[in-house]
Design an enzyme around this catalytic site. Structure first.
Site, PDB file in Angstrom:
ATOM      1  N   SER A   1       1.662 -11.236   1.933  1.00 54.56           N
ATOM      2  CA  SER A   1       0.535 -11.794   2.674  1.00 54.56           C
ATOM      3  C   SER A   1      -0.057 -13.044   2.034  1.00 54.56           C
ATOM      4  O   SER A   1      -0.330 -14.029   2.717  1.00 54.56           O
ATOM      5  CB  SER A   1      -0.540 -10.722   2.831  1.00 54.56           C
ATOM      6  OG  SER A   1      -0.929 -10.199   1.571  1.00 54.56           O
ATOM      7  N   CYS A  47      -2.432   4.593  -4.040  1.00 53.22           N
ATOM      8  CA  CYS A  47      -1.140   4.930  -3.445  1.00 53.22           C
ATOM      9  C   CYS A  47      -0.689   6.349  -3.771  1.00 53.22           C
ATOM     10  O   CYS A  47       0.442   6.726  -3.475  1.00 53.22           O
ATOM     11  CB  CYS A  47      -0.080   3.918  -3.887  1.00 53.22           C
ATOM     12  SG  CYS A  47      -0.541   2.206  -3.509  1.00 53.22           S
ATOM     13  N   ARG A  59      -4.241  -1.502  -9.128  1.00 47.47           N
ATOM     14  CA  ARG A  59      -2.980  -0.768  -9.081  1.00 47.47           C
ATOM     15  C   ARG A  59      -2.098  -1.012 -10.315  1.00 47.47           C
ATOM     16  O   ARG A  59      -0.905  -0.772 -10.298  1.00 47.47           O
ATOM     17  CB  ARG A  59      -2.194  -1.181  -7.838  1.00 47.47           C
ATOM     18  CG  ARG A  59      -2.929  -1.009  -6.518  1.00 47.47           C
ATOM     19  CD  ARG A  59      -1.953  -0.757  -5.398  1.00 47.47           C
ATOM     20  NE  ARG A  59      -2.443  -1.061  -4.063  1.00 47.47           N
ATOM     21  CZ  ARG A  59      -3.368  -0.367  -3.406  1.00 47.47           C
ATOM     22  NH1 ARG A  59      -3.949   0.663  -3.969  1.00 47.47           N
ATOM     23  NH2 ARG A  59      -3.723  -0.708  -2.179  1.00 47.47           N
ATOM     24  N   CYS A  78       3.936   4.869   2.092  1.00 48.84           N
ATOM     25  CA  CYS A  78       2.924   4.797   1.039  1.00 48.84           C
ATOM     26  C   CYS A  78       1.692   5.540   1.523  1.00 48.84           C
ATOM     27  O   CYS A  78       1.557   5.818   2.706  1.00 48.84           O
ATOM     28  CB  CYS A  78       2.572   3.350   0.699  1.00 48.84           C
ATOM     29  SG  CYS A  78       1.671   3.229  -0.866  1.00 48.84           S
ATOM     30  N   LYS A 138       9.401  -7.899  -4.600  1.00 56.51           N
ATOM     31  CA  LYS A 138       8.118  -8.304  -4.052  1.00 56.51           C
ATOM     32  C   LYS A 138       7.084  -8.570  -5.126  1.00 56.51           C
ATOM     33  O   LYS A 138       7.032  -7.794  -6.081  1.00 56.51           O
ATOM     34  CB  LYS A 138       7.688  -7.168  -3.131  1.00 56.51           C
ATOM     35  CG  LYS A 138       6.273  -7.026  -2.797  1.00 56.51           C
ATOM     36  CD  LYS A 138       6.118  -5.803  -1.990  1.00 56.51           C
ATOM     37  CE  LYS A 138       4.704  -5.834  -1.493  1.00 56.51           C
ATOM     38  NZ  LYS A 138       4.298  -4.637  -0.851  1.00 56.51           N
ATOM     39  N   CYS A 192      -1.573   4.502   0.533  1.00 56.65           N
ATOM     40  CA  CYS A 192      -2.826   3.739   0.346  1.00 56.65           C
ATOM     41  C   CYS A 192      -3.554   3.420   1.648  1.00 56.65           C
ATOM     42  O   CYS A 192      -4.769   3.281   1.652  1.00 56.65           O
ATOM     43  CB  CYS A 192      -2.582   2.468  -0.462  1.00 56.65           C
ATOM     44  SG  CYS A 192      -1.453   1.312   0.307  1.00 56.65           S
ATOM     45  N   LYS A 242       8.170  -3.974  -7.690  1.00 56.48           N
ATOM     46  CA  LYS A 242       6.948  -4.407  -7.013  1.00 56.48           C
ATOM     47  C   LYS A 242       5.894  -4.677  -8.074  1.00 56.48           C
ATOM     48  O   LYS A 242       5.504  -3.781  -8.820  1.00 56.48           O
ATOM     49  CB  LYS A 242       6.482  -3.316  -6.057  1.00 56.48           C
ATOM     50  CG  LYS A 242       5.148  -3.608  -5.405  1.00 56.48           C
ATOM     51  CD  LYS A 242       4.818  -2.600  -4.326  1.00 56.48           C
ATOM     52  CE  LYS A 242       3.459  -2.896  -3.717  1.00 56.48           C
ATOM     53  NZ  LYS A 242       3.135  -1.966  -2.639  1.00 56.48           N
TER      54      LYS A 242
HETATM   55  C1  PBG Z   1       1.448  -0.554   0.289  1.00 58.50           C
HETATM   56  C2  PBG Z   1       1.882  -1.965   0.429  1.00 58.50           C
HETATM   57  C3  PBG Z   1       1.225  -3.147   0.039  1.00 58.50           C
HETATM   58  C4  PBG Z   1       2.005  -4.195   0.487  1.00 58.50           C
HETATM   59  C5  PBG Z   1       3.119  -3.647   1.104  1.00 58.50           C
HETATM   60  N1  PBG Z   1       3.032  -2.273   1.034  1.00 58.50           N
HETATM   61  C6  PBG Z   1      -0.077  -3.351  -0.592  1.00 58.50           C
HETATM   62  C7  PBG Z   1      -0.327  -3.011  -1.988  1.00 58.50           C
HETATM   63  O1  PBG Z   1       0.543  -2.562  -2.723  1.00 58.50           O
HETATM   64  O2  PBG Z   1      -1.494  -3.169  -2.357  1.00 58.50           O
HETATM   65  C8  PBG Z   1       1.679  -5.664   0.354  1.00 58.50           C
HETATM   66  C9  PBG Z   1       2.293  -6.540   1.393  1.00 58.50           C
HETATM   67  C10 PBG Z   1       1.671  -7.889   1.539  1.00 58.50           C
HETATM   68  O3  PBG Z   1       0.838  -8.337   0.738  1.00 58.50           O
HETATM   69  O4  PBG Z   1       2.048  -8.560   2.508  1.00 58.50           O
HETATM   70  N2  PBG Z   1       1.407  -0.042  -0.995  1.00 58.50           N
END
Ligand code: PBG
Length: 329
Positions: free
Chosen positions: A280, A132, A223, A122, A254, A124, A201
């Site tokens: 997270s 991204c 996003r 990615c 996810k 970002c 996602k």
């Molecule tokens: C990158 C990415 C993200 C996460 C994984 N890859 C962040 C986002 O999309 O803002 C999130 C993972 C997590 O919250 O543990 N694009």
């Protein structure tokens, strides 16, 4: 036959009886441990909103990986915090980029090299604006441009494979990126490198703590024009179908807990391996409850993971990987 001939409790009478009839299992090898690699040496910087998670310099990341390997964990998911950022996110495909350095070091470690090394693909973490993809700013606003971003993602994936990634995992949610990445990998003689696409996602509040860990918060906006809307299950199935058509070898779902129904629907629809990402925010909210003494740490950790497996995930990316592996030992 109903009660009293049938008594469901007969099969719940002892630990060994319960183990014998357990339908879903959890093993350290099912778990993927995320690592955030940062510049420097001997760096071990705690993430405030994610107790137990750190930004690690390459040397520390190798030690952390060796510990993960000794616990029987299946693999690592690597993220990077570059020295500097720019509009395009050029640190992502730099041959000396932070994750590329980490991959080479991990491949040199006798203890860590058998872990499956998954590199997140990615931009970002590498763009100054935190989005991204490539930004198009006009007087009436901004958009993230899809097609020009594909080339950068493809270069990033090829560079990560060359540096030693066993799997590349695009998480950007641009349309067409799986095909672009497959073409670039094949052209770079990485035709044996699988793609684990973050097929579905969702634009989620639960990524909040990650953006502190990866320093990847968008500097403006959000996003929602590229990640999925939380209400959409059928759209998630279309995303999966398209990614598989474009050549994805596996898919990643996810977040996990708020979207267990999506994981289940994916499991019923496709036969490729499915991973789920306990993100997270899922980790942080459990940690917060543990700190307050409101939930039993060990039991809630394992139960949160077992639920994701039961929904249909073959493997789980989780910040609890090491804790859970210790509990399962
Ligand atoms: C990158 C990415 C993200 C996460 C994984 N890859 C962040 C986002 O999309 O803002 C999130 C993972 C997590 O919250 O543990 N694009």
């Amino acid at each position: 036959m109903a009660f009293p001939q049938t008594r469901m409790r007969r099969l719940r009478r002892s630990d060994s009886m319960r183990a014998l009839v357990r339908e879903t299992t959890l093993e350290p090898g099912d778990l993927i441990h995320p690592i955030f690699i940062c510049p420097g040496q001997g760096v071990r910087k705690p993430i405030g909103s994610m107790p137990g998670v750190f930004n690690l310099s390459v040397d520390e990341a190798v030690r952390d990986a060796e510990e993960a390997a000794s616990l029987g964990i299946g693999g690592l998911l690597l993220f990077g915090l570059p020295e500097s950022k720019d509009e395009q996110g050029s640190g992502a495909w730099d041959e000396n980029g932070i994750v590329q350095q980490g991959l080479r070091a991990l491949k040199q470690s006798a203890a860590a090299k058998n872990l499956v090394l998954i590199a997140d693909v990615c931009l970002c973490e590498y763009t100054s604006h935190g989005h991204c993809g490539i930004l198009d700013e006009t007087s009436d606003g901004w958009t993230v441009k899809n097609d020009p971003t594909l080339d950068l993602l493809a270069r990033t994936a090829a560079s990560l494979a060359l540096a030693g990634a066993d799997i590349v995992a695009p998480s950007d949610m641009m349309d067409g990126r799986v095909a672009a990445i497959r073409t670039a990998l094949d052209a770079a003689h990485s035709e044996d490198t699988p793609i684990l696409s973050y097929a579905s996602k969702f634009a989620s509040a639960f990524y909040g703590p990650f953006r502190e860990a990866a320093d990847s918060a968008p500097q403006f906006g959000d996003r929602r024009s590229y990640q999925m809307d939380g209400g959409n299950l059928r759209e998630a199935m279309r995303e999966i179908d398209l990614d598989l058509e474009e050549g994805a070898d596996m898919i990643l779902m996810k977040p996990a807990m708020p979207y267990l129904d999506v994981i289940r629907a994916a499991r019923q629809r496709v036969d490729v391996p499915i991973g789920a990402y306990q993100v997270s925010g899922e980790y942080s909210m459990l940690q917060a409850a543990f700190e307050k003494g409101w939930l039993d740490r060990d039991r809630a950790t394992l139960e949160s993971l077992l639920g994701i497996r039961r929904a249909g995930a073959d493997f789980i990316v989780t910040y609890f990987a090491k804790d859970a592996a210790r509990l399962l030992a």
